[in-house]
Design a protein around this motif. Structure first.
Motif, short mmCIF file in Angstrom:
data_model
loop_
_atom_site.label_atom_id
_atom_site.label_comp_id
_atom_site.label_asym_id
_atom_site.label_seq_id
_atom_site.Cartn_x
_atom_site.Cartn_y
_atom_site.Cartn_z
N GLY A 52 1.58 4.25 -2.92
CA GLY A 52 1.46 5.68 -2.64
C GLY A 52 2.60 6.48 -3.23
N TYR A 108 -3.43 13.38 -3.92
CA TYR A 108 -4.03 12.82 -2.70
C TYR A 108 -5.37 12.15 -2.98
CZ TYR A 108 -6.56 12.41 1.64
OH TYR A 108 -7.31 11.90 2.67
N HIS A 135 -6.43 10.79 -5.65
CA HIS A 135 -6.19 9.51 -6.32
C HIS A 135 -5.71 8.46 -5.31
CE1 HIS A 135 -6.83 11.74 -9.88
NE2 HIS A 135 -5.62 12.29 -9.97
N TRP A 136 -4.86 8.88 -4.39
CA TRP A 136 -4.35 7.99 -3.34
C TRP A 136 -5.50 7.51 -2.45
CZ3 TRP A 136 -1.26 4.70 -1.42
CH2 TRP A 136 -0.93 4.62 -0.09
N ILE A 186 1.96 6.89 -6.94
CA ILE A 186 0.93 7.90 -7.22
C ILE A 186 1.48 9.30 -6.99
CG2 ILE A 186 -1.31 8.77 -6.47
CD1 ILE A 186 -2.13 5.87 -5.92
N PHE A 187 2.25 9.48 -5.93
CA PHE A 187 2.85 10.80 -5.68
C PHE A 187 3.82 11.16 -6.80
CE2 PHE A 187 6.04 13.66 -3.99
CZ PHE A 187 5.25 14.64 -3.38
N TYR A 221 -7.59 5.01 -4.45
CA TYR A 221 -6.86 3.73 -4.48
C TYR A 221 -6.97 3.02 -3.14
CZ TYR A 221 -2.90 0.51 -4.44
OH TYR A 221 -2.12 -0.61 -4.31
N SER A 222 -6.75 3.74 -2.06
CA SER A 222 -6.73 3.14 -0.72
C SER A 222 -8.07 2.51 -0.37
CB SER A 222 -6.35 4.19 0.32
OG SER A 222 -5.06 4.71 0.06
N TRP A 268 0.84 -1.21 0.00
CA TRP A 268 0.00 0.00 0.00
C TRP A 268 0.87 1.25 0.00
CZ3 TRP A 268 -1.01 3.01 4.74
CH2 TRP A 268 -1.95 4.04 4.54
N SER A 269 1.90 1.26 0.85
CA SER A 269 2.79 2.41 0.94
C SER A 269 3.57 2.61 -0.36
CB SER A 269 3.76 2.22 2.11
OG SER A 269 4.71 3.25 2.17
N TRP A 312 -0.03 9.84 3.55
CA TRP A 312 0.28 10.68 2.39
C TRP A 312 1.25 11.79 2.78
CZ3 TRP A 312 -0.10 10.28 -2.64
CH2 TRP A 312 0.03 11.42 -3.43
#
Length: 819
Positions: free
Chosen positions: A275, A287, A289-290, A278-279, A293-294, A271-272, A310
């Protein structure tokens, strides 16, 4: 269109014959038949007298059909529950404008959702579209009262039809977050591939058509029972730019869906890492989008949790935009790319994904220079190993790309180079730190057991371990129900009570890897279960598939085995002469260097310290160094021998209880050990640390203070005396005693002494060839015989490269009488 006409049309689209349902050995299976599917064949299918199946492969690995099989074989769900789950998948098809029809099985618990394609498509492409449908169904589920459930495609991993698994996503190391539970439902997706993937033709054995009506408030499609099959064909999925558009537009939503498919999560680290991708693609504006996704990944709890992570990602910001778009491409995204982002062919796309995977790993080397990668919270792999290369292939494949050997070799080389920036100690099976003992259970969850004087703890989930473990061929250690005692171990060995305490002292010492260990020598007459006891002792701490393997007298072979095994066992070794120095080094701790394969000048270095188990060895003919490190345990012949199969079963059943019994003993030893000063008997016992652990073990098991040390000193003296008596040099010295006594002493070079010993040997009829062949060899043997000679009254010293020998004084008749 009536059902008979619909079935005929399905058969025509299949176009590759049919299979009849038959019973063989009580099991149902479809067997291929030659000939056309006539009206009579269809009629027999519909009335249930002879159900048939169709071949989904129309040729060239293509098919016109996709079937979602939700089949509750165990009957563990209510009919309404199965219908509701069918409704979520149907709702996903509806939202994607994919026509379908649904059929309920005759038993009323299983369902087939059929999709018919206008044009035959590759079966792997069809399965990819079916996975997209399940992703959409999961989106609907996440907004429903059943948001803890998730549909998972069965890609031939052995999960049967409709099968569910309860998965707990642990948030260990994050006390503010509770564990989360997800029920994963595995749905069989057909066709699975191959030359003849068969599916049952609908409407046999009292099955009925379901007619969709409406989508209810939960988001699931509702059905009425009965009706006719409505056979509408799905259109091919269009890709590429719209009409009149010269370049493809960037579709962020589609890219995010494809990215989620390629990187579906599966733990805190995954998951991390997503992230960071995506960043890298969207910066601080990513954010939302994150968050999107999450919410679709396992373990989501709250937006505040996502926002907090984030913030950490934004501070680090270590990823560029290319990996996100590479994952999106791998997930099926066919839209445009942002300015400045260029991703060429699939090879470049795969390379970007592999680089991202390796870049997210912690890379380091051990003090010997071996490079490792941390691939899980507590799992590491040697970077140059086949295991790591295969892990990279699996990881890339799970993201939708296939890595070539050239690409794997390239990223492995880069990973190895980066690994040299950090050095960490790496342990095998057992480690000791801050008076706490860590045992790698080597199971699928990478759990680690911590033993201390205060009790036992278990590290699992996402929690990291303070020490780093590698693996070779270690088997898991089972904990069972957590119960066990020394009685479980005692029942598996044949020896008296005193020997059992020494045996357990050796077993406990195996939990202390940071100090020298003894060589455990299991002795006994033929049939006393020496090999079985060797296996049982090793089971307590380091089970492997080859518990007892034939030994080798090649030093390189033994050292490599020691590097791969925490406990070194040597079976069927009639002679340890060539390995004497090596085994002494292994138990104490030694380094080993050899030229690395496929290089001209590089060295491969390892350092090992291992417990060693041998059996049936007579130590009397070996050097004092080896004898002083050896602990003999005498076994008794059992009254009734056990069959090998019986022993295997009993060992497997007892292993978890024996391990718990050994752990309980180690915990008690840790409490007593601070009371024992190893320095107090270091002059009398070669392995002082083992002596202290053995003394603590004996006290825990009810023996008086000093009992174990007394046993060790006695056994060591006896072994050294036996070795001295067996020495040809000692026999020659004893015959040499009288002439030296007349001179008062011998003072001379080793060569001079060797000549005189050869003359003495001839006098007593001792074959001189049994004596050392050179003066240097004689000097080494005299150094080993010093303790026994001094014990027998000799004065022996070496000064200025000369030996001084003074025999013991003669005993008078009065002294003999007094004795």
């Amino acid at each position: 269109m009536d059902n008979k006409s619909a079935l005929k049309q399905i058969v025509e689209l299949a176009g590759c014959g049919y299979s009849e349902l038959e019973r063989n050995d009580g099991k149902k299976a479809y067997y291929a038949k030659d000939g056309e599917i006539t009206d009579n064949v269809i009629r027999a299918h519909l009335d249930g007298s002879q159900p048939i199946g169709i071949n989904m492969n129309v040729g060239d690995d293509k098919s016109h059909f996709a079937v979602f099989d939700l089949d509750d074989h165990n009957g563990q769900y209510e009919a309404g529950t199965m219908r509701k789950r069918l409704g979520f998948v149907a709702a996903a098809l509806h939202s994607l404008n994919i026509p379908y029809f649904a059929v309920r099985s005759g038993g009323g618990r299983g369902y087939h959702l059929w999709v018919t394609f206008e044009n035959a498509a590759r079966m792997d492409t069809i399965r990819a579209r079916m996975r997209d449908v399940l992703d959409t169904a999961n989106d609907v589920l996440s907004q429903s009262p059943w948001d803890h459930e998730k549909f998972v495609p069965d890609d031939g991993q052995g999960k049967g039809m409709f099968h569910d698994t309860e998965v707990v996503f642990r948030r260990s190391g994050r006390p503010d977050k509770s564990d989360t539970t997800k029920i994963e439902h595995h749905i069989e997706l057909l066709p699975k591939g191959g030359k003849r993937p068969v599916v049952a033709l609908p409407l046999a054995l009292e099955s009925i058509v379901l007619t969709p009506t409406e989508i209810d408030e939960t988001g699931a499609m509702q059905f009425d029972e009965g009706g006719e099959i409505v056979l509408q064909k799905a259109k091919p999925r269009k890709t590429g730019p719209k009409s009149g558009q010269r370049t493809k537009a960037v579709d962020v939503d589609a890219a995010l869906r494809a990215f989620t498919k390629a990187r579906p999560g599966g733990g805190y680290k995954s998951w991390s890492d997503a992230g960071f991708n995506i960043f890298g693609a969207f910066g601080e504006d990513g954010y939302e989008h994150w968050l999107t996704y999450s919410k679709q990944t396992d373990g989501f709890e709250s937006e505040s949790d996502v926002r907090s992570k984030w913030s950490d990602i934004a501070k680090a910001g270590k990823c560029g935009p290319e990996p996100f778009w590479a994952y999106a491409r791998a997930g099926g995204y066919a839209g445009g790319l942002p300015d400045g982002v260029q991703i060429g062919n699939k090879g470049e796309q795969t390379k970007l994904i592999l680089d991202d995977v390796v870049g997210s790993l912690k890379l380091f080397r051990d003090p010997d220079g071996t490079a490792y990668a941390r691939v899980g919270p507590r799992r590491i792999m040697r970077i140059d190993s086949i295991e790591f290369a295969d892990w990279l292939r699996r990881t890339a494949y799970s993201s939708g790309v296939t890595a070539s050997q050239e690409q794997i070799n390239l990223v492995v080389g880069i990973a190895r180079a980066h690994a040299y920036e950090t050095v960490e100690d790496v342990h095998l099976r057992v480690a000791r730190q801050d008076n706490r003992i860590y045992v790698d259970l080597c199971d699928a969850d990478d759990r680690v057991l911590i033993i201390s004087a205060d009790g036992v703890e278990l590290i699992d989930g996402d929690e990291e371990c303070p020490v780093v473990f590698r693996r070779s061929r270690q088997l898991p250690i089972e904990l069972g129900d957590g119960s066990g005692s020394l009685d479980d171990i005692r029942a598996m060995v044949n020896m008296d009570d005193d020997q059992f305490i020494v045996f357990m002292a050796c077993a406990v010492k195996m939990f202390f890897p940071d100090t020298p260990s003894p060589i455990v020598n299991l002795i006994g007459e033929y049939g006393s279960a020496k090999t079985s006891t060797t296996r049982m002792l090793r089971t307590l701490i380091d089970p492997v598939s080859a518990m007892v393997a034939p030994g080798s007298d090649k030093v390189d072979d033994v050292l490599v085995r020691a590097w791969h095994n925490y406990v070194l066992t040597l079976e069927n070794m009639s002679d340890l002469t060539k390995l004497s120095d090596t085994l002494c080094g292994i138990t104490t701790g030694m380094g080993f260097e050899v030229r690395q394969l496929f290089t001209n000048g590089d060295l491969f270095s390892i350092w090992v310290r291992r417990p060693v188990i041998v059996n049936g060895i007579d130590p009397s003919k070996y050097a004092a160094d080896l004898i002083s490190r050896m602990v003999e345990i005498e076994l008794e012949k059992p009254e009734k021998r056990m069959l090998e199969s019986e022993f295997e079963q009993q060992l497997a059943e007892s292993a978890p209880r024996m391990f718990i019994g050994a752990v309980a003993l180690v915990m008690e030893v840790l409490k007593v050990l601070p009371q024992i000063d190893a320095h107090a008997f270091a002059d009398n016992v070669r392995l002082a640390e083992f002596g202290a652990i053995g003394e603590a073990t004996a006290r825990v098991m009810g023996r008086d203070e000093g009992w174990f040390i007394e046993k060790m000193v006695e056994a060591q003296d006896i072994a050294q005396d036996e070795a001295a008596d067996d020495s040809a040099t000692m026999q020659a010295l004893e015959s040499f005693q009288e002439p030296v006594a007349r001179r008062g002493e011998f003072w001379g070079t080793p060569q001079e002494l060797l000549i005189e010993l050869q003359q003495s040997a001839e006098i007593i009829g001792l074959n001189p060839s049994r004596l050392p062949m050179t003066a240097a060899t004689l000097s080494r043997e005299l150094n080993q015989l010093k303790p026994s000679l001094r014990k027998r009254g000799w004065e022996i010293d070496k000064k200025s490269r000369k030996w001084r020998l003074v025999p013991p004084p003669e005993i008078s008749a009065d002294e003999i009488a007094a004795m």
